[in-house]
Design a protein around this motif. Structure first.
Motif, PDB file in Angstrom:
ATOM      1  N   GLY A  33       0.795  -1.225   0.000  1.00  0.00           N
ATOM      2  CA  GLY A  33       0.000   0.000   0.000  1.00  0.00           C
ATOM      3  C   GLY A  33       0.826   1.272   0.000  1.00  0.00           C
ATOM      4  O   GLY A  33       0.325   2.351  -0.338  1.00  0.00           O
ATOM      5  N   LEU A  34       2.109   1.152   0.352  1.00  0.00           N
ATOM      6  CA  LEU A  34       2.958   2.344   0.414  1.00  0.00           C
ATOM      7  C   LEU A  34       3.463   2.782  -0.957  1.00  0.00           C
ATOM      8  O   LEU A  34       4.011   3.878  -1.089  1.00  0.00           O
ATOM      9  CB  LEU A  34       4.157   2.085   1.338  1.00  0.00           C
ATOM     10  N   GLU A  35       3.273   1.942  -1.990  1.00  0.00           N
ATOM     11  CA  GLU A  35       3.844   2.296  -3.285  1.00  0.00           C
ATOM     12  C   GLU A  35       3.204   3.553  -3.882  1.00  0.00           C
ATOM     13  O   GLU A  35       3.810   4.241  -4.701  1.00  0.00           O
ATOM     14  CB  GLU A  35       3.758   1.129  -4.258  1.00  0.00           C
ATOM     15  N   ARG A  36       1.998   3.881  -3.455  1.00  0.00           N
ATOM     16  CA  ARG A  36       1.352   5.073  -4.011  1.00  0.00           C
ATOM     17  C   ARG A  36       2.047   6.361  -3.565  1.00  0.00           C
ATOM     18  O   ARG A  36       1.836   7.420  -4.163  1.00  0.00           O
ATOM     19  CB  ARG A  36      -0.117   5.118  -3.609  1.00  0.00           C
ATOM     20  N   LEU A  37       2.875   6.288  -2.529  1.00  0.00           N
ATOM     21  CA  LEU A  37       3.599   7.482  -2.085  1.00  0.00           C
ATOM     22  C   LEU A  37       4.606   7.963  -3.114  1.00  0.00           C
ATOM     23  O   LEU A  37       5.057   9.105  -3.069  1.00  0.00           O
ATOM     24  CB  LEU A  37       4.336   7.205  -0.768  1.00  0.00           C
ATOM     25  N   THR A  38       4.997   7.081  -4.055  1.00  0.00           N
ATOM     26  CA  THR A  38       6.015   7.460  -5.028  1.00  0.00           C
ATOM     27  C   THR A  38       5.438   8.158  -6.257  1.00  0.00           C
ATOM     28  O   THR A  38       6.181   8.639  -7.107  1.00  0.00           O
ATOM     29  CB  THR A  38       6.796   6.220  -5.504  1.00  0.00           C
ATOM     30  N   VAL A  39       4.097   8.219  -6.370  1.00  0.00           N
ATOM     31  CA  VAL A  39       3.460   8.757  -7.579  1.00  0.00           C
ATOM     32  C   VAL A  39       3.299  10.274  -7.481  1.00  0.00           C
ATOM     33  O   VAL A  39       2.744  10.791  -6.504  1.00  0.00           O
ATOM     34  CB  VAL A  39       2.081   8.107  -7.812  1.00  0.00           C
ATOM     35  N   ILE A  40       3.784  10.972  -8.488  1.00  0.00           N
ATOM     36  CA  ILE A  40       3.625  12.427  -8.576  1.00  0.00           C
ATOM     37  C   ILE A  40       2.262  12.743  -9.193  1.00  0.00           C
ATOM     38  O   ILE A  40       1.898  12.179 -10.231  1.00  0.00           O
ATOM     39  CB  ILE A  40       4.745  13.048  -9.433  1.00  0.00           C
ATOM     40  N   ASP A  41       1.523  13.627  -8.556  1.00  0.00           N
ATOM     41  CA  ASP A  41       0.180  13.987  -9.019  1.00  0.00           C
ATOM     42  C   ASP A  41       0.197  15.434  -9.533  1.00  0.00           C
ATOM     43  O   ASP A  41       0.180  16.390  -8.752  1.00  0.00           O
ATOM     44  CB  ASP A  41      -0.812  13.853  -7.865  1.00  0.00           C
ATOM     45  N   PRO A  42       0.254  15.642 -10.856  1.00  0.00           N
ATOM     46  CA  PRO A  42       0.317  17.004 -11.413  1.00  0.00           C
ATOM     47  C   PRO A  42      -0.867  17.873 -10.997  1.00  0.00           C
ATOM     48  O   PRO A  42      -0.711  19.081 -10.773  1.00  0.00           O
ATOM     49  CB  PRO A  42       0.332  16.773 -12.931  1.00  0.00           C
ATOM     50  N   ASP A  43      -2.063  17.291 -10.906  1.00  0.00           N
ATOM     51  CA  ASP A  43      -3.244  18.070 -10.508  1.00  0.00           C
ATOM     52  C   ASP A  43      -3.112  18.555  -9.066  1.00  0.00           C
ATOM     53  O   ASP A  43      -3.496  19.697  -8.739  1.00  0.00           O
ATOM     54  CB  ASP A  43      -4.515  17.227 -10.653  1.00  0.00           C
ATOM     55  N   TRP A  44      -2.568  17.704  -8.216  1.00  0.00           N
ATOM     56  CA  TRP A  44      -2.358  18.089  -6.817  1.00  0.00           C
ATOM     57  C   TRP A  44      -1.349  19.239  -6.731  1.00  0.00           C
ATOM     58  O   TRP A  44      -1.539  20.205  -5.987  1.00  0.00           O
ATOM     59  CB  TRP A  44      -1.867  16.883  -6.024  1.00  0.00           C
ATOM     60  N   ILE A  45      -0.298  19.150  -7.525  1.00  0.00           N
ATOM     61  CA  ILE A  45       0.719  20.199  -7.545  1.00  0.00           C
ATOM     62  C   ILE A  45       0.110  21.507  -8.067  1.00  0.00           C
ATOM     63  O   ILE A  45       0.363  22.593  -7.528  1.00  0.00           O
ATOM     64  CB  ILE A  45       1.922  19.765  -8.400  1.00  0.00           C
ATOM     65  N   ALA A  46      -0.719  21.394  -9.114  1.00  0.00           N
ATOM     66  CA  ALA A  46      -1.353  22.584  -9.697  1.00  0.00           C
ATOM     67  C   ALA A  46      -2.259  23.285  -8.701  1.00  0.00           C
ATOM     68  O   ALA A  46      -2.444  24.508  -8.756  1.00  0.00           O
ATOM     69  CB  ALA A  46      -2.142  22.196 -10.945  1.00  0.00           C
ATOM     70  N   SER A  47      -2.808  22.515  -7.758  1.00  0.00           N
ATOM     71  CA  SER A  47      -3.695  23.111  -6.757  1.00  0.00           C
ATOM     72  C   SER A  47      -2.933  23.609  -5.521  1.00  0.00           C
ATOM     73  O   SER A  47      -3.552  24.026  -4.542  1.00  0.00           O
ATOM     74  CB  SER A  47      -4.755  22.084  -6.329  1.00  0.00           C
ATOM     75  N   GLY A  48      -1.610  23.559  -5.593  1.00  0.00           N
ATOM     76  CA  GLY A  48      -0.806  24.089  -4.495  1.00  0.00           C
ATOM     77  C   GLY A  48      -0.071  23.066  -3.665  1.00  0.00           C
ATOM     78  O   GLY A  48       0.674  23.421  -2.743  1.00  0.00           O
ATOM     79  N   GLY A  49      -0.260  21.770  -3.974  1.00  0.00           N
ATOM     80  CA  GLY A  49       0.438  20.726  -3.238  1.00  0.00           C
ATOM     81  C   GLY A  49       1.882  20.585  -3.689  1.00  0.00           C
ATOM     82  O   GLY A  49       2.328  21.230  -4.643  1.00  0.00           O
ATOM     83  N   LEU A  50       2.611  19.722  -3.017  1.00  0.00           N
ATOM     84  CA  LEU A  50       4.037  19.541  -3.311  1.00  0.00           C
ATOM     85  C   LEU A  50       4.297  18.370  -4.248  1.00  0.00           C
ATOM     86  O   LEU A  50       5.004  18.511  -5.237  1.00  0.00           O
ATOM     87  CB  LEU A  50       4.813  19.349  -2.002  1.00  0.00           C
ATOM     88  N   VAL A  51       3.748  17.211  -3.940  1.00  0.00           N
ATOM     89  CA  VAL A  51       3.961  16.018  -4.770  1.00  0.00           C
ATOM     90  C   VAL A  51       2.634  15.323  -5.059  1.00  0.00           C
ATOM     91  O   VAL A  51       2.237  15.155  -6.205  1.00  0.00           O
ATOM     92  CB  VAL A  51       4.926  15.024  -4.064  1.00  0.00           C
ATOM     93  N   SER A  52       1.956  14.885  -4.017  1.00  0.00           N
ATOM     94  CA  SER A  52       0.649  14.244  -4.115  1.00  0.00           C
ATOM     95  C   SER A  52       0.024  14.313  -2.734  1.00  0.00           C
ATOM     96  O   SER A  52       0.700  14.614  -1.739  1.00  0.00           O
ATOM     97  CB  SER A  52       0.779  12.785  -4.556  1.00  0.00           C
ATOM     98  N   GLU A  53      -1.253  14.007  -2.655  1.00  0.00           N
ATOM     99  CA  GLU A  53      -1.916  14.051  -1.353  1.00  0.00           C
ATOM    100  C   GLU A  53      -1.227  13.114  -0.366  1.00  0.00           C
ATOM    101  O   GLU A  53      -0.934  13.490   0.773  1.00  0.00           O
ATOM    102  CB  GLU A  53      -3.387  13.659  -1.505  1.00  0.00           C
ATOM    103  N   TYR A  54      -0.948  11.888  -0.794  1.00  0.00           N
ATOM    104  CA  TYR A  54      -0.394  10.903   0.127  1.00  0.00           C
ATOM    105  C   TYR A  54       1.068  11.188   0.457  1.00  0.00           C
ATOM    106  O   TYR A  54       1.512  11.002   1.585  1.00  0.00           O
ATOM    107  CB  TYR A  54      -0.563   9.498  -0.450  1.00  0.00           C
ATOM    108  N   ASN A  55       1.827  11.640  -0.531  1.00  0.00           N
ATOM    109  CA  ASN A  55       3.221  11.964  -0.252  1.00  0.00           C
ATOM    110  C   ASN A  55       3.319  13.155   0.695  1.00  0.00           C
ATOM    111  O   ASN A  55       4.145  13.166   1.622  1.00  0.00           O
ATOM    112  CB  ASN A  55       3.980  12.239  -1.552  1.00  0.00           C
TER     113      ASN A  55
END
Length: 629
Positions: free
Chosen positions: A372-394
């Motif tokens: 279940g921890l593998e999702r921490l490695t995924v970069i989420d461009p939409d999350w970044i566009a909304s002001g996040g750093l990498v992804s919600e989980y990261n």
């Protein structure tokens, strides 16, 4: 055991694993209908499936009945389709058929979940004309040898060290241990091994490998203190000339149809490139070359490097040394882990031994916690566009780990500033806290974050212009992870070498296992072979099955060789590079700097694909991708 003793034992159970075992054993539909939920861990970064507390008493009561009156006939393990339903019940999730296949192997119901069997076994006379060389007797080499032994293919395992175990024999530094839970860090064909700790020490891991080597008949094929000097492919005979040197230095050629290079990534220690290192007059060694005859007690010690190895050994060094100076180039994400350094209790072993299928579901639960921890490695461009750093989980994991550091160092803001990394979690290896933060606050420990400028005969001069004197310098400075063959020379078809193939941007491979023009040659833990989540034995077994299946195909069909086609190699690596773009370990300059990124700036170590996709690629060789002769 008395009833009160059994009550105490049952209290130690993983309640959801126990529920699933009881469902299999009794068929009682009540266990299927129990309410489950996802229990947050790591501050909501991840969650694990468990059962509502209102059902616990029923589960425990039925477990007690079973322990007091064991079943005369244990139902057989379920087939894959039924197991898929059970896995979905366990987690409350829906799974694809590909994911279920991976999970079924992790449940380990079958004697050898990732075994290889003959379609039609060749005669002993035919088999005697073939030979395989396995280079290295760590976990990968052992996994291959077990499959070869089962198939009856003649083989030799060469190991340069005087004992087996790979990493877990070589590393003898204080408190060296696995940072993955033991039940996720084991072969699935070896059931019910009695691990003593939840996170085994290096000696226990080496003991486990020796157990497997002896149980499965590998020892008689093993040659210790034997170095690989080089391998050259002979096209006419379809064999490799494998040049080795034995304990006496005498050279010999092994003629082998297949070579399984199982030396791993962490076999070539890397020393710091710092001016004057040869001038230091005290004791110095690399962490991987620990001098067990040297006593740290009462010494002034420098620890160069604060990665996984340095962090793990540091508390033990601090206990013995008069003074310990830690030179940290880059801060690491270091996090606490439940049950780290804790023994597996007699009660837990009792449950494994006396409730059929409980061990299987406990092992599967350990697998899911990591997966279940593998999702921490995924970069989420939409999350970044909304002001996040990498992804919600990261980002959640960053906050959780930051809070952990602040809690450990309390009000020491200066120390916290030195210890909180500027990069995202998972961009470098996350490290388990073995007492690192507590030891840093000892009176005899100093953390230096200024760059090392040079060594002197007495010690080390750093960028703060202070020379510190030492009796011992320990270099925990990692390994040359891109140096897959060390000083051995590998020459393939048409006199090609790996260096020629890899000149552009470093090592690459098809599925991390094979390279073009190198027939019947397999690499383990090769380029981009580090999976997105831990439990390396899972992938070692998948690699072994895949590679031995190719060897089996060559032998069964009386063929000469199999080599990956260049087009398939290139296509796979294009997909790899594309997937790396949305992977936090993918080499973007804001995330880079660790051994994950090679000297060309390419992410050459880590696997960008998720477990489901990579397992599907490894499940069965696609023979269309091979030049088969």
């Amino acid at each position: 055991m008395s009833t009160p003793e059994l009550d105490a034992v049952i209290e130690q159970a993983d309640i959801n694993a126990l529920r699933m075992a009881l469902l299999q054993l009794t068929g009682d539909p009540a266990f299927s209908k129990m309410e489950t939920f996802r229990q947050p861990v790591w501050g909501g970064v991840h969650s694990v499936a468990t059962v509502s507390a209102r059902h616990h008493n029923k589960i425990k009561k039925r477990a007690m009945e079973l322990l007091l009156n064991p079943l005369a006939d244990v139902p057989p393990p379920p087939p894959l389709d039924e197991a898929k339903r059970l896995m979905e019940l366990f987690s409350g999730d829906k799974f694809s058929s590909e994911y279920a296949r991976l999970g079924y192997e992790e449940l380990a119901f079958e004697p050898h979940p990732r075994g290889v069997e003959w379609t039609e076994r060749p005669t002993d006379e035919v088999l005697s004309t073939y030979h395989a060389t396995v280079v290295g007797c760590g976990a990968s080499g052992i996994a291959v040898a077990v499959l070869l032994e089962n198939l009856g293919i003649p083989y030799t395992v060469i190991e340069r060290e005087p004992a087996i175990g790979g990493t877990w024999w070589v590393h003898k530094y204080p408190d060296c241990r696995v940072d993955i839970q033991s039940h996720a860090y084991q072969f699935k064909f070896e059931k019910q091994y009695p691990w003593s700790e939840h996170y085994p020490t290096a000696p226990e891991s080496a003991k486990y490998m020796n157990h497997v080597v002896d149980k499965y008949g590998i020892r008689s094929h093993l040659r210790l203190n034997t170095r690989l000097l080089g391998s050259t492919w002979d096209e006419e005979s379809g064999k490799w000339n494998v040049r080795v040197a034995g304990p006496d230095g005498k050279e010999e050629i092994l003629r082998s149809n297949f070579v399984f290079n199982a030396t791993g990534q962490f076999s070539t220690p890397k020393l710091p490139k710092v001016e004057g290192i040869q001038d230091f007059n005290g004791k110095m060694f690399h962490a991987a070359k620990w001098d067990t005859n040297y006593s740290v007690e009462g010494k002034r010690v420098a620890l160069v490097g604060a990665g996984a190895t340095g962090v793990q050994m540091m508390p033990a060094l601090a206990e013995e040394a008069t003074s310990l100076t830690v030179y940290q180039r880059t801060p690491q994400w270091v996090v606490g882990m439940p049950k780290y350094k804790e023994n597996i209790t007699e009660g837990e072993h009792y449950l494994f031994e006396n409730i059929p299928y409980y061990w299987n579901w406990y092992v599967y639960s350990s697998f899911l916690k990591l997966q279940g921890l593998e999702r921490l490695t995924v970069i989420d461009p939409d999350w970044i566009a909304s002001g996040g750093l990498v992804s919600e989980y990261n980002d959640l994991s960053r906050q959780y780990m930051t809070n952990y550091i602040l809690e450990k160092v309390k009000s020491n803001e200066e120390l916290a500033e030195k210890l909180i990394p500027p990069y995202p979690p998972m961009a470098r290896r996350v490290i388990v806290d073995s007492g690192w933060f507590d030891a840093l606050q000892r009176d005899n420990v100093e953390l230096v974050t200024d760059k090392i400028l040079r060594f002197t005969p007495r010690g080390i001069v750093s960028a703060d212009d202070i020379e510190r004197d030492f009796d011992l310098v320990v270099n925990a400075t990692g390994f040359s992870v891109s140096d897959y063959f060390g000083d051995t020379k590998i020459v393939g078809r048409d006199s090609r070498t790996p260096d020629e193939l890899w000149a552009k941007d470093g090592p690459r491979a098809y599925l991390s296992l094979m390279i073009p023009t190198f027939p019947n040659f397999f690499m383990f833990y090769g380029p981009n072979g580090t999976p997105r989540f831990g439990g390396l034995y899972t992938w070692i077994e998948c690699w072994a099955r895949y590679c031995v299946a190719i060897a089996k195909h060559v032998i069964e069909n009386g063929l000469h060789s199999a080599a990956v086609r260049e087009a398939a190699y290139n296509d796979y690596n294009e997909k790899n590079d594309e997937a790396q773009k949305v992977n936090v370990r993918g080499g973007g300059k804001e995330y880079s700097g660790s051994y994950y990124v090679n000297e060309f700036g390419r992410a050459g170590t880590n696997m960008p694909f998720d477990a489901e996709r990579y397992h599907a690629l490894l499940y069965r060789p696609n023979l269309n991708d091979f030049d088969i002769r």
